[in-house]
Scaffold this motif. Structure first.
Motif, mmCIF file in Angstrom:
data_model
loop_
_atom_site.group_PDB
_atom_site.id
_atom_site.type_symbol
_atom_site.label_atom_id
_atom_site.label_comp_id
_atom_site.label_asym_id
_atom_site.label_seq_id
_atom_site.Cartn_x
_atom_site.Cartn_y
_atom_site.Cartn_z
ATOM 1 N N PRO A 1 0.812 -1.226 0.000
ATOM 2 C CA PRO A 1 0.000 0.000 0.000
ATOM 3 C C PRO A 1 0.843 1.273 0.000
ATOM 4 C CG PRO A 1 -0.764 -1.518 1.693
ATOM 5 C CD PRO A 1 0.504 -2.092 1.144
ATOM 6 N N LEU A 2 2.103 1.145 0.427
ATOM 7 C CA LEU A 2 2.936 2.353 0.535
ATOM 8 C C LEU A 2 4.100 2.349 -0.444
ATOM 9 C CD1 LEU A 2 3.101 2.775 4.422
ATOM 10 C CD2 LEU A 2 1.458 3.715 2.820
ATOM 11 N N GLN B 1 8.567 10.528 11.166
ATOM 12 C CA GLN B 1 8.611 11.630 12.133
ATOM 13 C C GLN B 1 7.252 11.799 12.799
ATOM 14 O OE1 GLN B 1 10.063 15.469 11.447
ATOM 15 N NE2 GLN B 1 11.938 14.846 10.425
ATOM 16 N N ARG B 2 6.202 11.715 11.978
ATOM 17 C CA ARG B 2 4.853 11.917 12.502
ATOM 18 C C ARG B 2 4.413 10.744 13.377
ATOM 19 N NH1 ARG B 2 2.807 14.647 6.862
ATOM 20 N NH2 ARG B 2 3.992 16.557 7.177
ATOM 21 N N ARG C 1 0.211 1.438 17.573
ATOM 22 C CA ARG C 1 -1.077 2.135 17.531
ATOM 23 C C ARG C 1 -1.091 3.244 16.482
ATOM 24 N NH1 ARG C 1 -1.547 1.335 23.462
ATOM 25 N NH2 ARG C 1 -0.393 3.252 23.856
ATOM 26 N N GLN C 2 0.099 3.637 16.025
ATOM 27 C CA GLN C 2 0.185 4.801 15.135
ATOM 28 C C GLN C 2 0.618 4.442 13.717
ATOM 29 O OE1 GLN C 2 -0.995 7.461 16.288
ATOM 30 N NE2 GLN C 2 -0.998 6.999 18.462
ATOM 31 N N LEU C 3 0.759 3.127 13.454
ATOM 32 C CA LEU C 3 1.292 2.742 12.147
ATOM 33 C C LEU C 3 0.191 2.664 11.094
ATOM 34 C CD1 LEU C 3 3.784 -0.122 13.062
ATOM 35 C CD2 LEU C 3 4.343 2.203 12.369
ATOM 36 N N PRO C 4 0.418 3.291 9.955
ATOM 37 C CA PRO C 4 -0.575 3.162 8.882
ATOM 38 C C PRO C 4 -0.480 1.783 8.245
ATOM 39 C CG PRO C 4 1.307 4.411 8.111
ATOM 40 C CD PRO C 4 1.544 4.136 9.576
ATOM 41 N N GLU C 5 -1.531 1.415 7.538
ATOM 42 C CA GLU C 5 -1.565 0.155 6.816
ATOM 43 C C GLU C 5 -0.386 0.133 5.846
ATOM 44 O OE1 GLU C 5 -4.520 -1.963 3.566
ATOM 45 O OE2 GLU C 5 -4.714 0.154 4.042
ATOM 46 N N ARG D 1 9.148 11.664 6.464
ATOM 47 C CA ARG D 1 8.130 12.519 7.097
ATOM 48 C C ARG D 1 7.114 11.675 7.858
ATOM 49 N NH1 ARG D 1 7.887 15.919 2.765
ATOM 50 N NH2 ARG D 1 6.488 14.453 1.764
ATOM 51 N N THR D 2 6.721 10.565 7.242
ATOM 52 C CA THR D 2 5.736 9.691 7.871
ATOM 53 C C THR D 2 6.234 9.167 9.207
ATOM 54 O OG1 THR D 2 4.903 9.049 5.700
ATOM 55 C CG2 THR D 2 4.391 7.573 7.520
ATOM 56 N N ARG E 1 6.035 11.250 16.712
ATOM 57 C CA ARG E 1 5.367 12.331 17.463
ATOM 58 C C ARG E 1 4.041 11.859 18.041
ATOM 59 N NH1 ARG E 1 7.296 16.420 14.066
ATOM 60 N NH2 ARG E 1 8.813 17.663 15.188
ATOM 61 N N ARG E 2 3.255 11.176 17.193
ATOM 62 C CA ARG E 2 1.952 10.703 17.682
ATOM 63 C C ARG E 2 2.137 9.676 18.799
ATOM 64 N NH1 ARG E 2 0.422 10.370 12.006
ATOM 65 N NH2 ARG E 2 0.695 8.116 12.074
#
Lengths: 622, 228
Positions: free
Chosen positions: B12-13, B26-27, B84-88, B23-24, B30-31
């Motif tokens: 997907p990425l 880093q975010r 908990r913060q990882l995108p698919e 950037r992803t 932070r989250r």
């Protein structure tokens, strides 16, 4: 479908990330469980559309309701368009890769006139008939945003428009739509529009009959049905502090234009600049409380992970709690590597000092918009800024370590003389001199960019009556300034005059322009606001084929008595006020700000039962 | 403390650029409210360093990153918070706390392994024949487009292994090539050469990075194996 597109098509486009639709905080709902499905369409590329706060507000607002679903679509770039047409794939939303034609409602945001050809292109790519009258089935096509206040050039292509703050009535529209859906998800367009036209703020252009005079001006605009209101009023969020705000916004993977958290500190501006449509149509001033914003910021930080908080509004330095708010934000987040940014600076030392206090990064430079070079001209446009204000602001900026200053001006303003024009160059040179003096000690060199746009008269403003300078005149003025603004440390930027001309045509024009738009799109116009795609020759042919003289709309002054294409749409400020302000402009008289002074009689508060709502107890006026 | 992680970047990425991925992360950090250490200076930024960039369009089973924290936190805690913060499409596979100063990932990683699936009418034996001939060459010259125009580059020294196998999903080539700061060979360059020079019809290539290694003294080690 998703797999097919990602395997066969995306490897062949320049920026595939535009079409992935799997960003953080994306909302993917079960299609079958939604009573009403809506696609939000932004008629420009992803990077621009995703920077638009309105999208995030409506996306959250609608998706928070279990019975509704909202997905997104942006204008595909030309490479993607080519692929879609070649593979015969209808334009789809990013969340589910579903064709736009499958949705009940398709809503376009109308942010600027030069995106109109993209709207037609998106409808065509989706296989949806362009004209409302030709749509037997398929989605209800609606429009909102600032240009919905003069949507007449788009009238035949849209079923209805939402005037004003869409969050006030979009849910209502979806509820009504839900009631009109039969078992197989179809609706009777005429019946649905009939009911929608009774909702305050919803304008159904098909329900109005226009008569023209022999000279081509409008004779009358009459409701075609008894129950349809003769004028449609803009809807206004009265209490912004309690209004919905999205604290779980989408976080894109690719770099977008405004890649940061947005805190909307207030909506509206009452400074009363006479050229400014936003200042006229977003009244009154509605602020959010500091504590509300701090809570929203906290949620945004947790939910996005962005590295910057931007305080957005039309003029953030005017927000009554701007100092305590920025101070508190810095206290809380500075150690976490999060910046605070002020995107709109007022032209005064107060704003610069504030920016210097909060912005640790000085590389980006500062932007000021005096808009006019001479005091006389600044009085005409009611830009309450003196030369002293500007020179004070740039002195403070150079002292605080900025070396790059951008100055925004307009040329072609009403009553502009050569002296007013020359004053732009003089002012820029004064700023440059100050920069040289102030930076001498630090061995820095000032860089002054003078960006000059051409004045475009807009509806619902005191300058709506003014014709735009002819293109040749705009070009001559640009050439003159170009000659004046040469040399080290000075950079001159200007806009294509023909594009400003087209913008004026569609900003001041009416329904007769719809065929022009269609012709232009058919001949291949897209992304007109992008230099590499703007092709005026095609537009010229489109005007000729529709037998329309564009100068009639762009360059002709409008008489106070003339019926204007947007007169039946009530943005809040009365025509009497606009006429009064126009006369004051001609007298070079200033009009104060009703936030801090008495009422200036624009009539909105009385007629709409609203008021300026400020929360701070001090005023940040130097 | 320095943390070294191994992560996968799934289909997907796969279109994310290296910058997008940075950037992803880093975010994500932070989250996840990890106690990130920031660089000194005027414009502090978190200290995160990545393994060599993955070509856009390729997935990977093993990318690496180093992140510096300025407070102690257990690997389990880091993993729990990050998951908990990882995108698919992103998966953290291993986390290691590095106790000694470590060399930068970009400086030490010098080998990459890829598997490439594609559709072709040729048999396994025919493709194998082509690959064998390719490896016999002294030079494999490709054209590199850069901002300064077109440069010619010999990628043969950076190719260490090419094997092929017919599988149900299509023809599969397994390759080991040079990567890192001393030079970099991309699978797409090899495929292009096969297409252009050998007239091989290769369509729908799907590229996955299956390994990043530190190769020294005849041994392949993972970036997690070389730190203590």
């Amino acid at each position: 479908m998703r797999q097919y597109i990602q395997e066969k098509i995306l490897p062949h486009v320049l920026k595939p990330t535009r079409y992935l639709g799997n960003e953080w905080n994306v909302v993917k709902k079960e299609w079958e469980e939604a009573k009403v499905t809506m696609a939000f369409a932004f008629p420009d590329v992803y990077e621009i559309g995703m920077s638009h706060l309105g999208l995030h507000i409506l996306y959250g607002l609608v998706n928070n309701r279990s019975e509704f679903l909202m997905e997104r679509v942006f204008a595909p770039w030309v490479d993607m368009e080519e692929q879609l047409r070649r593979h015969k794939i209808p334009l789809f939303t990013l969340e589910s890769y579903r064709a736009l034609g499958d949705f009940h409602v398709l809503g376009f945001t109308l942010q600027y006139e030069m995106s109109y050809t993209n709207i037609l292109n998106m409808l065509d790519l989706a296989g949806i008939p362009l004209k409302s009258a030709d749509r037997q089935e398929g989605p209800l096509v609606i429009g909102g945003g600032p240009c919905a206040l003069n949507p007449e050039p788009l009238a035949p292509f849209f079923d209805c428009f939402l005037l004003g703050d869409s969050e006030e009535m979009l849910l209502q529209l979806l509820e009504i739509t839900a009631r009109h859906l039969n078992e197989d998800g179809k609706f009777d367009r005429e019946a649905l529009l009939g009911e929608l036209s009774l909702v305050s703020g919803i304008y159904v252009p098909g329900f109005y009959q226009l008569r023209y005079k022999p000279d081509g001006t409008i004779g009358s605009v009459d409701p075609a049905k008894e129950e349809v209101p003769p004028r449609v009023q803009r809807r206004i969020v009265q209490n912004l502090d309690e209004a919905y705000f999205p604290t779980k916004p989408l976080v894109p993977y690719m770099e977008i234009v405004h890649d940061r958290m947005m805190l909307e500190v207030m909506r509206g501006c009452t400074r009363g600049c006479r050229f400014c449509q936003a200042g006229m149509v977003y009244r009154p001033v509605r602020e959010r409380k500091k504590d509300t914003l701090l809570k929203q910021a906290e949620e945004l930080v947790q939910n996005t992970g962005h590295e910057e908080i931007s305080l957005t509004s039309l003029s953030t330095a005017d927000y009554s709690c701007v100092q305590p708010l920025t101070k508190e934000l810095l206290n809380r987040y500075q150690d976490g590597g999060i910046n605070v940014a002020l995107p709109s600076l007022r032209v005064d030392a107060f704003s610069v000092d504030l920016a210097a206090e909060i912005q640790r990064v000085r590389k980006s430079g500062l932007t000021f918009a005096p808009e006019a070079g001479s005091q006389r001209m600044r009085n005409v446009i009611n830009k309450n800024v003196t030369e002293e204000d500007l020179l004070g602001a740039v002195t403070a900026a150079f002292r605080a370590g900025w070396t790059n200053i951008k100055l925004y001006f307009m040329l072609g303003l009403p009553g502009e003389t050569n002296d007013d024009l020359a004053a732009i160059a003089d002012l820029a040179k004064k700023v440059l001199d100050i920069g040289r003096q102030e930076l001498m000690a630090q061995r820095g060199r000032p860089n002054i960019t003078v960006s000059v746009s051409s004045f475009v008269p807009k509806g619902h403003t005191p300058f709506q009556f003014e014709g735009q300078n002819p293109v040749e005149e705009l070009r001559a003025k640009q050439q003159f300034l170009r000659g004046q603004l040469k040399g080290r440390g000075l950079k001159f930027k200007w806009h294509e005059a023909k594009l400003s001309f087209l913008e004026a045509v569609f900003a001041r024009g009416g329904r007769k322009l719809a065929p022009v738009l269609e012709n232009a799109w058919k001949s291949g116009c897209r992304f007109d606001s992008w230099d590499e795609h703007f092709d005026y020759a095609k537009w010229q042919t489109a005007f000729e084929n529709a037998a329309i003289d564009p100068e009639f709309y762009a360059n002709r002054p409008f008489d106070y008595q003339e019926v204007l294409p947007w007169d039946h749409l009530d943005a809040g400020v009365s025509k009497a006020y606009l006429i009064r302000e126009h006369k004051r402009a001609m007298e070079e008289a200033l009009t104060h700000d009703c936030r801090w002074d008495e009422c200036t009689g624009c009539s909105i508060c009385d007629r709409f039962q609203v008021e300026n709502r400020l929360w701070g107890d001090e005023i940040n006026v130097d | 403390m320095l943390i070294r992680m191994e992560f996968a970047k799934g289909a997907p990425l796969k279109f994310l650029s290296h910058l997008d991925l940075m950037r992803t992360f880093q975010r994500i950090f932070r989250r996840a409210a990890l106690p990130l250490a920031y660089s000194q200076g005027f414009n502090p930024h978190p200290k995160i360093a990545f393994s060599p960039a993955l070509p856009v369009g390729a997935a990977s089973q093993c990318e690496y990153l180093d992140v510096e924290l300025d407070a102690q936190m257990s690997g389990d805690e880091i993993l729990t918070r990050m998951n908990r913060q990882l995108p698919e499409g992103l998966e953290i596979k291993k986390i290691k706390e590095v106790s000694q100063p470590a060399d930068a990932l970009n400086a030490i990683i010098n080998r990459a392994e890829y598997t490439v699936y594609f559709q072709t009418k040729l048999s396994e034996a025919e493709v194998a024949q082509y690959l064998e001939e390719l490896l016999k060459r002294e030079e494999i010259i490709i054209e590199k487009r850069s901002k300064k125009g077109i440069k010619k580059k010999n990628i043969r020294p950076g190719i260490y292994k090419l094997n092929c196998q017919q599988e149900t999903a299509g023809m599969c080539i397994d390759m080991v090539v040079q990567t890192g700061s001393d030079g970099n060979v991309r699978p797409e360059q090899i495929l292009d050469f096969l297409r252009n020079e050998c007239n091989l019809a290769i369509t729908e290539a799907r590229i996955t990075r299956t390994g990043l290694y530190v190769y020294a003294d005849g041994h392949y080690k993972t970036p997690l194996e070389v730190v203590a």
